[in-house]
Enzyme design. Structure first.
Site, PDB file in Angstrom:
ATOM      1  CE1 TYR A  71       0.854   1.666   4.178  1.00  0.00           C
ATOM      2  CE2 TYR A  71       1.186  -0.708   4.325  1.00  0.00           C
ATOM      3  CZ  TYR A  71       1.395   0.568   4.820  1.00  0.00           C
ATOM      4  OH  TYR A  71       2.158   0.745   5.945  1.00  0.00           O
ATOM      5  CG  PHE A  85       0.332   9.310   5.633  1.00  0.00           C
ATOM      6  CD1 PHE A  85       0.199   8.272   6.527  1.00  0.00           C
ATOM      7  CD2 PHE A  85      -0.686   9.540   4.719  1.00  0.00           C
ATOM      8  CE1 PHE A  85      -0.924   7.465   6.513  1.00  0.00           C
ATOM      9  CE2 PHE A  85      -1.811   8.746   4.705  1.00  0.00           C
ATOM     10  CZ  PHE A  85      -1.929   7.700   5.608  1.00  0.00           C
ATOM     11  CG  ASP A  86       2.989   4.050   6.337  1.00  0.00           C
ATOM     12  OD1 ASP A  86       4.215   3.857   6.226  1.00  0.00           O
ATOM     13  OD2 ASP A  86       2.247   3.272   6.940  1.00  0.00           O
ATOM     14  CB  ILE A 105      -8.025   3.218   9.704  1.00  0.00           C
ATOM     15  CG1 ILE A 105      -7.643   2.967   8.244  1.00  0.00           C
ATOM     16  CG2 ILE A 105      -6.894   3.869  10.484  1.00  0.00           C
ATOM     17  CD1 ILE A 105      -7.346   4.233   7.456  1.00  0.00           C
ATOM     18  CE1 TYR A 131      -4.412   5.955  12.189  1.00  0.00           C
ATOM     19  CE2 TYR A 131      -4.216   7.016  10.051  1.00  0.00           C
ATOM     20  CZ  TYR A 131      -3.988   5.932  10.876  1.00  0.00           C
ATOM     21  OH  TYR A 131      -3.346   4.837  10.388  1.00  0.00           O
ATOM     22  CG  PHE A 148      -4.809   4.265   2.264  1.00  0.00           C
ATOM     23  CD1 PHE A 148      -3.570   4.080   2.865  1.00  0.00           C
ATOM     24  CD2 PHE A 148      -5.817   4.883   2.990  1.00  0.00           C
ATOM     25  CE1 PHE A 148      -3.348   4.509   4.164  1.00  0.00           C
ATOM     26  CE2 PHE A 148      -5.603   5.305   4.292  1.00  0.00           C
ATOM     27  CZ  PHE A 148      -4.356   5.121   4.881  1.00  0.00           C
TER      28      PHE A 148
END
Length: 189
Positions: A71, A85-86, A105, A131, A148
């Site tokens: 991902y 961010f990731d 999440i 979040y 995502f």
């Protein structure tokens, strides 16, 4: 999204249209832009927007099934993709998760349902499904909408598991905060 770089859609008169793209990348990029346009044209995003990029093969995943996924996550900024961010795309380790276990999440729990092995999906997740007001220190500002791209690399269906020798997925505390907790105990096929 259809095989061989086709996209099909309905217009507001329920007429069916299809577009053929010159490459898989062009079809995927178009599909992402459609999802972003849907997000930007909705007055308030109150659920996860999902757009398949590649359909994959086999049975769609359900709650209880275990997955290994690659991902990338972006912040949704200025009506489009902001900063990453990731991501685990260029890393050796895939993310292991069990759908419905509450370890990721809510936007992932909902947005990944029905995905198939080899499938790729684009998810736009509102803050309440990610979040929320607290965000994630150093990575995700409060009240952030997240985007995502998720690819399912392996699937272990829950009904294939049998008792104690089946698959168990447990959460593990990692020193660095990750938006999606890692897990141990993924047995090989």
């Amino acid at each position: 999204v259809q095989p061989n770089n086709y996209s099909t859609f309905y217009d507001d008169q329920r007429q069916n249209w299809s577009i053929m793209f010159e490459s898989e990348k062009a079809a995927v990029d178009f599909s992402k832009q459609v999802c972003i346009a849907k997000c930007n044209s909705s007055p308030a995003l109150d659920s996860v927007l999902c757009q398949d990029l590649l359909l994959g093969e086999g049975q769609g995943v359900e709650g209880g099934d275990s997955l290994e996924v690659a991902y990338t996550g972006w912040l949704f900024q200025n009506n489009g993709l902001g900063q990453v961010f990731d991501s685990n795309v260029n890393k050796d380790k895939l993310l292991r998760l069990k759908l419905g276990s509450g370890k990721v999440i809510k936007g992932w729990e909902e947005g990944m349902l029905g995905m198939k092995k080899g499938g790729r999906r684009f998810l736009i997740v509102p803050p309440a499904w990610a979040y929320g007001a607290q965000g994630m220190a150093g990575r995700v500002p409060p009240d952030s909408t997240l985007v995502f791209e998720v690819e399912v690399r392996r699937v272990k269906l829950a009904k294939e598991c049998s008792g104690s020798d089946g698959l168990s997925v447990s959460s593990r505390d990692s020193p660095a905060p990750s938006p999606i907790p890692s897990s141990d105990g993924f047995s090989s096929d």
